[in-house]
Design an enzyme around this catalytic site. Structure first.
Site, PDB file in Angstrom:
ATOM      1  N   ASN A   1       0.872  -1.176   0.000  1.00 21.00           N
ATOM      2  CA  ASN A   1       0.000   0.000   0.000  1.00 21.00           C
ATOM      3  C   ASN A   1       0.906   1.222   0.000  1.00 21.00           C
ATOM      4  O   ASN A   1       1.515   1.543   1.015  1.00 21.00           O
ATOM      5  CB  ASN A   1      -0.895  -0.022   1.258  1.00 21.00           C
ATOM      6  CG  ASN A   1      -1.688   1.266   1.425  1.00 21.00           C
ATOM      7  OD1 ASN A   1      -1.742   2.095   0.522  1.00 21.00           O
ATOM      8  ND2 ASN A   1      -2.294   1.438   2.592  1.00 21.00           N
TER       9      ASN A   1
ATOM     10  N   LYS B   1       0.152   4.203  -0.153  1.00 22.87           N
ATOM     11  CA  LYS B   1      -0.477   5.385   0.471  1.00 22.87           C
ATOM     12  C   LYS B   1      -0.261   6.595  -0.452  1.00 22.87           C
ATOM     13  O   LYS B   1      -0.192   6.426  -1.664  1.00 22.87           O
ATOM     14  CB  LYS B   1       0.070   5.582   1.886  1.00 22.87           C
ATOM     15  CG  LYS B   1      -0.086   4.303   2.733  1.00 22.87           C
ATOM     16  CD  LYS B   1       0.130   4.502   4.202  1.00 22.87           C
ATOM     17  CE  LYS B   1      -0.089   3.173   4.924  1.00 22.87           C
ATOM     18  NZ  LYS B   1       0.066   3.273   6.374  1.00 22.87           N
TER      19      LYS B   1
HETATM   20  P1  13P Z   1       3.257   0.464   7.620  1.00 24.87           P
HETATM   21  O1  13P Z   1       3.730  -0.827   6.998  1.00 24.87           O
HETATM   22  O2  13P Z   1       3.975   1.665   7.100  1.00 24.87           O
HETATM   23  O3  13P Z   1       3.224   0.365   9.122  1.00 24.87           O
HETATM   24  O4  13P Z   1       1.734   0.643   7.148  1.00 24.87           O
HETATM   25  C1  13P Z   1       0.844  -0.400   7.302  1.00 24.87           C
HETATM   26  C2  13P Z   1      -0.397  -0.077   6.547  1.00 24.87           C
HETATM   27  O5  13P Z   1      -1.179   0.763   6.951  1.00 24.87           O
HETATM   28  C3  13P Z   1      -0.635  -0.780   5.268  1.00 24.87           C
HETATM   29  O6  13P Z   1      -1.920  -0.555   4.803  1.00 24.87           O
END
Ligand code: 13P
Length: 250
Positions: free
Chosen positions: A9, A11
């Protein structure tokens, strides 16, 4: 036996040049991983770029969100039909950042899950408790509520049509990972609840763990019997890390 899924992900990260470099590095590195599914979820503007770059790859791709509405006067939204048009396979639904920062309620998450399933997209339904909720002993109550909200929607579909992701909010982007035992306990709880709710295919449902997954902690997490792979944030932006995580699921 459930086929592991390792999903990145991204983001709200990426630029065309970085995406190109990252995907070019991932493609050959995971080409031989034929016992697992590997996927990336870039931001909407880069879905087309990702689609064309992954056309000759075993890596599939997903979106990070979708609208609960169909096409129409919904400024700034992206419909399931658009995602299907772009050959998107997966879509994250109810990520904790959507819930906490953008007001997505259990009802909205259920509606989005329904829309995704209706379109033939595979929703990756994210649930998880906050640190406060864990401290007060409410972890299972919160997870049960979040799961029960989508149950009437998912129970009419086979296990291959959706994925669950357990992401403890306190482990997301904090460097704090749930211990393998904590993750296993929650995953088993979720699977049991699906089964006791009458969902006969509960043993076939893939349940991913998410929250500070790295190449170093992935092997132990993925060795837990009910952990079927990972949903990876930060580490999915670093080719070596993401490949190392995927390798742990092979
Ligand atoms: P991290 O791996 O950066 O902690 O994020 C996890 C997450 O929210 C994946 O959707």
């Amino acid at each position: 036996k459930r086929r592991p899924l390792v999903m990145g992900n991204w983001k709200m990260n990426g630029r065309q040049a970085n995406n190109e470099a990252l995907l070019s590095a991932l493609k050959p590195a995971v080409a031989g991983f034929d016992t697992i599914d590997v996927a990336v979820c870039p931001p909407f503007p880069y879905l087309s770029q990702t689609a064309s770059q992954l056309a000759d790859s075993n890596i599939t791709f997903g979106a990070q969100n979708l609208s609960a509405q169909q096409d129409g006067a919904y400024t700034g939204e992206v419909s399931s039909g658009m995602l299907v048009d772009l050959k998107v396979r997966w879509v994250l639904v109810g990520h904790s950042e959507r819930r906490s920062l953008y007001g997505e309620t259990d009802e909205i998450v259920a509606a989005k899950t329904q829309v995704a399933l209706d379109a033939g997209l595979i929703p990756v339904i994210c649930i998880g408790e906050t640190l406060e909720e864990r401290k007060t002993g409410d972890t299972e109550v919160v997870l049960a509520r979040q799961l029960d909200a989508v149950l009437p929607v998912i129970e009419r579909h086979p296990a291959s049509a959706f994925v669950l992701a357990y992401e403890p909010v306190w482990a997301i982007g904090t460097g704090l990972t749930a211990t393998p035992e904590q993750a296993q306990a929650v995953h088993a709880f979720l699977r049991d609840r699906l089964a006791s709710s009458g969902y006969a295919a509960a043993p076939s449902v893939r349940i991913l763990y998410g929250g500070s997954v790295k190449a170093a902690n992935a092997p132990e997490l993925f060795s837990q019997p009910d952990v079927d792979g990972g949903l990876v944030g930060g580490a999915s932006l670093v080719a070596n890390e993401f490949v190392g995580i995927a390798k742990a699921a092979v």
